[in-house]
Design an enzyme around this catalytic site. Structure first.
Site, PDB file in Angstrom:
ATOM      1  CG  ASP A  35       4.338   1.063   0.573  1.00  0.00           C
ATOM      2  OD1 ASP A  35       4.302  -0.063   0.049  1.00  0.00           O
ATOM      3  OD2 ASP A  35       3.696   2.029   0.143  1.00  0.00           O
ATOM      4  CG  ASP A  68       3.729  -4.081  -1.776  1.00  0.00           C
ATOM      5  OD1 ASP A  68       2.636  -4.420  -1.303  1.00  0.00           O
ATOM      6  OD2 ASP A  68       3.851  -3.183  -2.625  1.00  0.00           O
ATOM      7  CD  GLU A  69       0.374  -0.934   2.545  1.00  0.00           C
ATOM      8  OE1 GLU A  69      -0.166  -0.004   3.167  1.00  0.00           O
ATOM      9  OE2 GLU A  69      -0.058  -1.379   1.452  1.00  0.00           O
TER      10      GLU A  69
END
Length: 354
Positions: free
Chosen positions: A8, A103-104
């Site tokens: 993350d 983003d993860e």
């Protein structure tokens, strides 16, 4: 036993903006609409979060909480470019990658391309290479299933690395506030608090039959995850489950004819997109966000699989009239279609209602 890593990125959008403009470092940076607009916060720096600012909050409210904040417009093209770099690093280790957003992502490194047994070493190397390539930090969780890996990545933000094993999982989960359990939202957490469930230890005390009685089918999920059980596989490829269009108004609307006109335009946009990709759908979903940011969604099944604007509008009109609280102003209106059929097997145009 599987070896799952959850990566993350730390305050991703804000971190990229600070990287591009170092003068923003150490300041309260808010990415999203300006405070004098009807925009919302996409993300913010950790300095801004200390003031209670979070994603999804209105820009105006964020400005009231932190007037000295610096508001920056989103640079989605750049965010996507950096995300592609990060995913390239993931695929050096494994092809079993489940991206959750820009983003993860989850990675299954049980049998990885480098033949390394230690998932903690792999997570450390991924963190190091992301920093080297992008000059951004991330947090990682390492565990034996997706739920625990996700929990681990949130334990030591920013720039953290946490490992949850069968030996320490119970201690971590017992001490975790119920609102921090991934999959338990604010409404459910508040409901659990009223029932005396403040943390994982309280949740563990509930019998399965009681969980099912109070929380329905979700009760099984709550019962299992507090015991460290999560048998979900990573999903590396998936068809879209729904498609939608929505509009946020410059001025809140409280007149039905105006809402219906917006709905008609949205239906045309949605139909155009669906026809472009040669897909149809069987369910209509209506989304309403009121002026106090309360959001409701309502759905109904169509008598067939459609992508015609007239059909979409007629079902959406039915849902809007049936569910809109006429005394309340509407900030956002959206319409979507679920149960998609990508084979293009659409029904012929017909009038769905008498």
């Amino acid at each position: 036993m599987k070896k799952i890593i959850h990566i993350d990125m730390d305050a991703y959008f804000a971190a990229i903006e600070i990287r591009e403009n170092p003068s923003l470092k150490g300041k309260c940076v808010i990415v999203g609409g300006p405070p004098n607009s009807r925009g919302v916060v996409s993300t913010c720096s950790y300095e801004a979060r200390k003031y209670g600012i979070h994603s999804g909050m209105s820009s105006y409210q964020a400005w009231n909480l932190c007037p000295q904040a610096v508001f920056v417009h989103s640079s989605f093209g750049l965010y996507k470019q950096v995300s592609d770099q990060i995913r390239g690093i993931f695929y050096k280790w494994t092809d079993i990658v489940e991206p959750m957003s820009l983003d993860e992502a989850y990675l299954d490194v049980t049998n990885n391309k480098q033949g390394i047994d230690d998932p903690v070493y792999i997570a450390s190397e991924i963190k190091r290479e992301i920093l080297e390539v992008t000059r951004l930090t991330c947090s990682a969780g390492v565990s034996y299933n997706k739920f625990l890996a996700k929990i681990g990545s949130e334990l030591q933000k920013p720039d953290g690395l946490s490992v949850i094993t069968p030996d320490n999982a119970r201690d971590i989960l017992f001490a975790l506030p119920i609102g921090k359990f991934h999959g338990i939202g604010k409404v459910t957490a508040a409901r659990m608090n009223k029932l005396g469930i403040q943390n994982g230890e309280d949740l563990f005390k509930w019998e399965l039959r009681d969980m099912l009685k109070v929380f329905g089918k979700n009760g099984l999920f709550y019962y299992q995850v507090v015991r460290g059980i999560d048998n979900r596989e990573l999903v590396t490829e998936s068809e879209p489950k729904s498609i939608s269009c929505e509009s946020t108004f410059h001025t809140d609307i409280d007149k039905l004819d105006e809402l219906l006109e917006v709905l008609k335009n949205l239906s045309v946009r949605l139909s155009t997109r669906m026809k472009k990709h040669d897909i149809c759908g069987q369910n209509i979903v209506l989304k309403l966000k009121y002026d106090n940011f309360e959001t409701i969604t309502r759905t109904c099944s169509m008598k067939g699989s459609y992508n015609e604007a007239e059909i979409l509008y007629r079902y959406g009109e039915h849902l809007l009239i049936a569910n809109w609280e006429t005394s309340r102003k509407v900030r956002l209106l959206g319409i979507g279609v679920g149960k998609l059929d990508s084979e293009g097997d659409c029904c012929q145009l017909s009038i769905p209602f008498e």
